[in-house]
Design a protein around this motif. Sequence first.
Motif, PDB file in Angstrom:
ATOM      1  N   ARG A 136       0.816  -1.211   0.000  1.00 48.43           N
ATOM      2  CA  ARG A 136       0.000   0.000   0.000  1.00 48.43           C
ATOM      3  C   ARG A 136       0.853   1.266   0.000  1.00 48.43           C
ATOM      4  O   ARG A 136       0.494   2.275  -0.608  1.00 48.43           O
ATOM      5  CB  ARG A 136      -0.913   0.019   1.224  1.00 48.43           C
ATOM      6  CG  ARG A 136      -2.102  -0.899   1.113  1.00 48.43           C
ATOM      7  CD  ARG A 136      -2.991  -0.767   2.306  1.00 48.43           C
ATOM      8  NE  ARG A 136      -2.303  -1.179   3.538  1.00 48.43           N
ATOM      9  CZ  ARG A 136      -2.863  -1.163   4.744  1.00 48.43           C
ATOM     10  NH1 ARG A 136      -4.095  -0.724   4.873  1.00 48.43           N
ATOM     11  NH2 ARG A 136      -2.210  -1.579   5.798  1.00 48.43           N
ATOM     12  N   PHE A 137       1.991   1.236   0.686  1.00 52.07           N
ATOM     13  CA  PHE A 137       2.790   2.452   0.853  1.00 52.07           C
ATOM     14  C   PHE A 137       3.359   2.960  -0.471  1.00 52.07           C
ATOM     15  O   PHE A 137       3.226   4.163  -0.773  1.00 52.07           O
ATOM     16  CB  PHE A 137       3.898   2.202   1.875  1.00 52.07           C
ATOM     17  CG  PHE A 137       3.385   2.074   3.283  1.00 52.07           C
ATOM     18  CD1 PHE A 137       3.184   3.193   4.060  1.00 52.07           C
ATOM     19  CD2 PHE A 137       3.096   0.838   3.830  1.00 52.07           C
ATOM     20  CE1 PHE A 137       2.706   3.091   5.358  1.00 52.07           C
ATOM     21  CE2 PHE A 137       2.617   0.716   5.119  1.00 52.07           C
ATOM     22  CZ  PHE A 137       2.419   1.859   5.891  1.00 52.07           C
ATOM     23  N   PRO A 138       4.006   2.155  -1.301  1.00 56.21           N
ATOM     24  CA  PRO A 138       4.464   2.705  -2.589  1.00 56.21           C
ATOM     25  C   PRO A 138       3.327   3.140  -3.498  1.00 56.21           C
ATOM     26  O   PRO A 138       3.480   4.099  -4.264  1.00 56.21           O
ATOM     27  CB  PRO A 138       5.273   1.552  -3.202  1.00 56.21           C
ATOM     28  CG  PRO A 138       4.832   0.330  -2.497  1.00 56.21           C
ATOM     29  CD  PRO A 138       4.448   0.759  -1.130  1.00 56.21           C
ATOM     30  N   ILE A 139       2.164   2.471  -3.402  1.00 55.69           N
ATOM     31  CA  ILE A 139       1.029   2.883  -4.235  1.00 55.69           C
ATOM     32  C   ILE A 139       0.510   4.244  -3.775  1.00 55.69           C
ATOM     33  O   ILE A 139       0.130   5.093  -4.601  1.00 55.69           O
ATOM     34  CB  ILE A 139      -0.084   1.816  -4.192  1.00 55.69           C
ATOM     35  CG1 ILE A 139       0.432   0.489  -4.738  1.00 55.69           C
ATOM     36  CG2 ILE A 139      -1.291   2.263  -4.996  1.00 55.69           C
ATOM     37  CD1 ILE A 139      -0.577  -0.639  -4.679  1.00 55.69           C
ATOM     38  N   ILE A 140       0.499   4.496  -2.461  1.00 54.21           N
ATOM     39  CA  ILE A 140       0.081   5.812  -1.950  1.00 54.21           C
ATOM     40  C   ILE A 140       1.037   6.903  -2.428  1.00 54.21           C
ATOM     41  O   ILE A 140       0.616   8.004  -2.816  1.00 54.21           O
ATOM     42  CB  ILE A 140       0.011   5.767  -0.408  1.00 54.21           C
ATOM     43  CG1 ILE A 140      -1.149   4.878   0.049  1.00 54.21           C
ATOM     44  CG2 ILE A 140      -0.163   7.175   0.164  1.00 54.21           C
ATOM     45  CD1 ILE A 140      -1.191   4.654   1.549  1.00 54.21           C
ATOM     46  N   VAL A 141       2.328   6.610  -2.409  1.00 55.53           N
ATOM     47  CA  VAL A 141       3.314   7.600  -2.876  1.00 55.53           C
ATOM     48  C   VAL A 141       3.115   7.911  -4.349  1.00 55.53           C
ATOM     49  O   VAL A 141       3.121   9.089  -4.768  1.00 55.53           O
ATOM     50  CB  VAL A 141       4.740   7.078  -2.604  1.00 55.53           C
ATOM     51  CG1 VAL A 141       5.769   8.015  -3.228  1.00 55.53           C
ATOM     52  CG2 VAL A 141       4.984   6.949  -1.113  1.00 55.53           C
ATOM     53  N   LEU A 142       2.922   6.879  -5.182  1.00 58.53           N
ATOM     54  CA  LEU A 142       2.696   7.114  -6.609  1.00 58.53           C
ATOM     55  C   LEU A 142       1.383   7.859  -6.846  1.00 58.53           C
ATOM     56  O   LEU A 142       1.309   8.716  -7.744  1.00 58.53           O
ATOM     57  CB  LEU A 142       2.679   5.780  -7.358  1.00 58.53           C
ATOM     58  CG  LEU A 142       4.020   5.036  -7.447  1.00 58.53           C
ATOM     59  CD1 LEU A 142       3.824   3.671  -8.095  1.00 58.53           C
ATOM     60  CD2 LEU A 142       5.030   5.861  -8.247  1.00 58.53           C
ATOM     61  N   ALA A 143       0.357   7.554  -6.045  1.00 58.80           N
ATOM     62  CA  ALA A 143      -0.914   8.275  -6.191  1.00 58.80           C
ATOM     63  C   ALA A 143      -0.765   9.735  -5.797  1.00 58.80           C
ATOM     64  O   ALA A 143      -1.420  10.619  -6.387  1.00 58.80           O
ATOM     65  CB  ALA A 143      -1.985   7.605  -5.340  1.00 58.80           C
ATOM     66  N   GLY A 144       0.083  10.036  -4.807  1.00 63.77           N
ATOM     67  CA  GLY A 144       0.286  11.418  -4.399  1.00 63.77           C
ATOM     68  C   GLY A 144       1.064  12.233  -5.411  1.00 63.77           C
ATOM     69  O   GLY A 144       0.906  13.465  -5.478  1.00 63.77           O
ATOM     70  N   PHE A 145       1.886  11.585  -6.243  1.00 68.26           N
ATOM     71  CA  PHE A 145       2.685  12.316  -7.230  1.00 68.26           C
ATOM     72  C   PHE A 145       2.019  12.374  -8.602  1.00 68.26           C
ATOM     73  O   PHE A 145       2.122  13.385  -9.301  1.00 68.26           O
ATOM     74  CB  PHE A 145       4.068  11.667  -7.364  1.00 68.26           C
ATOM     75  CG  PHE A 145       4.999  12.018  -6.247  1.00 68.26           C
ATOM     76  CD1 PHE A 145       5.596  13.264  -6.184  1.00 68.26           C
ATOM     77  CD2 PHE A 145       5.267  11.098  -5.246  1.00 68.26           C
ATOM     78  CE1 PHE A 145       6.457  13.598  -5.152  1.00 68.26           C
ATOM     79  CE2 PHE A 145       6.130  11.413  -4.209  1.00 68.26           C
ATOM     80  CZ  PHE A 145       6.724  12.669  -4.160  1.00 68.26           C
ATOM     81  N   TRP A 146       1.353  11.277  -9.015  1.00 72.43           N
ATOM     82  CA  TRP A 146       0.810  11.218 -10.371  1.00 72.43           C
ATOM     83  C   TRP A 146      -0.679  10.859 -10.408  1.00 72.43           C
ATOM     84  O   TRP A 146      -1.221  10.599 -11.489  1.00 72.43           O
ATOM     85  CB  TRP A 146       1.590  10.196 -11.206  1.00 72.43           C
ATOM     86  CG  TRP A 146       2.998  10.607 -11.456  1.00 72.43           C
ATOM     87  CD1 TRP A 146       3.423  11.786 -11.995  1.00 72.43           C
ATOM     88  CD2 TRP A 146       4.163   9.850 -11.168  1.00 72.43           C
ATOM     89  NE1 TRP A 146       4.788  11.817 -12.066  1.00 72.43           N
ATOM     90  CE2 TRP A 146       5.290  10.632 -11.562  1.00 72.43           C
ATOM     91  CE3 TRP A 146       4.415   8.594 -10.613  1.00 72.43           C
ATOM     92  CZ2 TRP A 146       6.595  10.213 -11.410  1.00 72.43           C
ATOM     93  CZ3 TRP A 146       5.718   8.164 -10.475  1.00 72.43           C
ATOM     94  CH2 TRP A 146       6.795   8.966 -10.868  1.00 72.43           C
TER      95      TRP A 146
END
Length: 527
Positions: free
Chosen positions: A420-430
């Motif tokens: 979940r954590f890398p997906i949240i980071v990618l969602a916050g940037f793109w």
Amino acid sequence: MFKKIKQKIQPNEEKPKYNPPKIPISPFKNDFIDELNKIVHSPADLVIRYVTNNITIAFIDGLVDTQSLNEKILSRFEDTSQETPSTLRERLSIPEVDVFNEMMKSIDEMLIGGVLIHINGYSEILISKIPSFEKRSLSAPENESQVIGTQVGFNESINTNISLIRRFISNPNLCNEQFTLGKETRTTVSVLYIHGIVDEKHVNTVRQRIEDLDIADLIDSAILSELLDDSSSSIFPQTLLTERPDRFCDGLLTGKVGIIVNGSSMGIICPFTFLEFFQSREDQNLRWPIASFIRILRFIAVIVSTFFTPIYVASLTFHYEVIPQPMLVPLSESRAIVPFPPIIEALFLELVIELLREAGARLPTKVGQTIGIVGGIVIGTAAVQAGITSNILIIIVALGALASFTTPNYMMGNVIRIIRFPIIVLAGFWGYYGIMLAFCFLLIHLLKQSSLGAPYLAPFYPPRLRDWPDSIVRLPLPYISKHSVNSRSRKEIQKNKQKKNNNKNNQKQNQDTAQNLTPENKEKVIE
């Protein structure tokens, strides 16, 4: 994420194996005792007894059954100078009595519950195996509980675990191959499979990988599971760790290979696919509509736990237009006093949830439950009142954490928590593009994975229509194939091919006979 690079062993190249030095046994008892103390460094639990003038016994206190020692060994000795290893072996009423002439092999047997019997004047030694290890009594599984089904789990004794398996499977085709791993621990490992059901290719793969291992110690089956994986650098598990003997036996009956490690209460089943990690043994005990509903609920929970928080972050950061109009006002009011962007807010709450979960798991049971409940309520309420986060995000994060607990396998549950954590980071940037990028990356990674060479996303990739009735849903038992395509033996494949050929031949014969019939005979056949 990356394929493990394995060293290629040349055909003539052999790995160094454990070969103890060959030390002959001294025929004199004093020299024998001095050599024994020198090799094992005179431990405090080493017991040496002079039974008679000629006979000396040695064993490790705590590893030997004292009652059997007194009744079946000590009572059989006679104080005579005519005693020989062969005559003494005949008089001992113990089935496992071996003769050794090497010191190191004798000591290895003593360290697993053997009694060394030395007769003065002979360079051979008798070893009587009467082990008595302290072991935990059988109890219900703690990590894989179920309502309907057997309520017994493995313990740390390999002999007890194998007896449980044979209690479920009384089949002479159940094979048990034993290996010894670890130069320091000398751990016993048993590989179990059912001959005629298992694919011999999988057995050979497991056997070769175990024989190629060159490790110093092996304490738990989880370590061996990682060493046997096709790609140990992947976050996704490729073998199943289970403490339930019924699930272990169910894997053997479906053509899989099972591994038991001495000293571990978890058995290993391989090969295992991605979808099978979300299936429970209890699904087979429930009625098929209920079992199908529960399975679908698990897969929905995985999607919610993985993508719900990233969708919230992406929607509030880039894509306000996808939020329904009635929800914009509550969302804006909830985030009016929050000074952080959605990505920081979501990562903070997710870390708090993981901290509470880890603290509850490490603390004692009663204290851990209190910390999990009280800590979540107190920290959540305080975070909202302090303006650090919003009410809606607390509901979303709590729902995602609750959904992650529905995964029946602990190892796969940890994976769902982490990705979940890398997906949240990618969602916050793109935004949604970042979520789709993460989804495609996960899908490609899963497509590349395998378990003992079998496809990890079977039966959907490659398509195996025969195994679909027992994948996401569970259809009635008559429609389910007992042996999956990936674990079928060659005999079964040949039988299926032979059946198909016979059916084709019968159809051709019927067509030929129909063509050769006269009109009068055709009317008789129709009648």
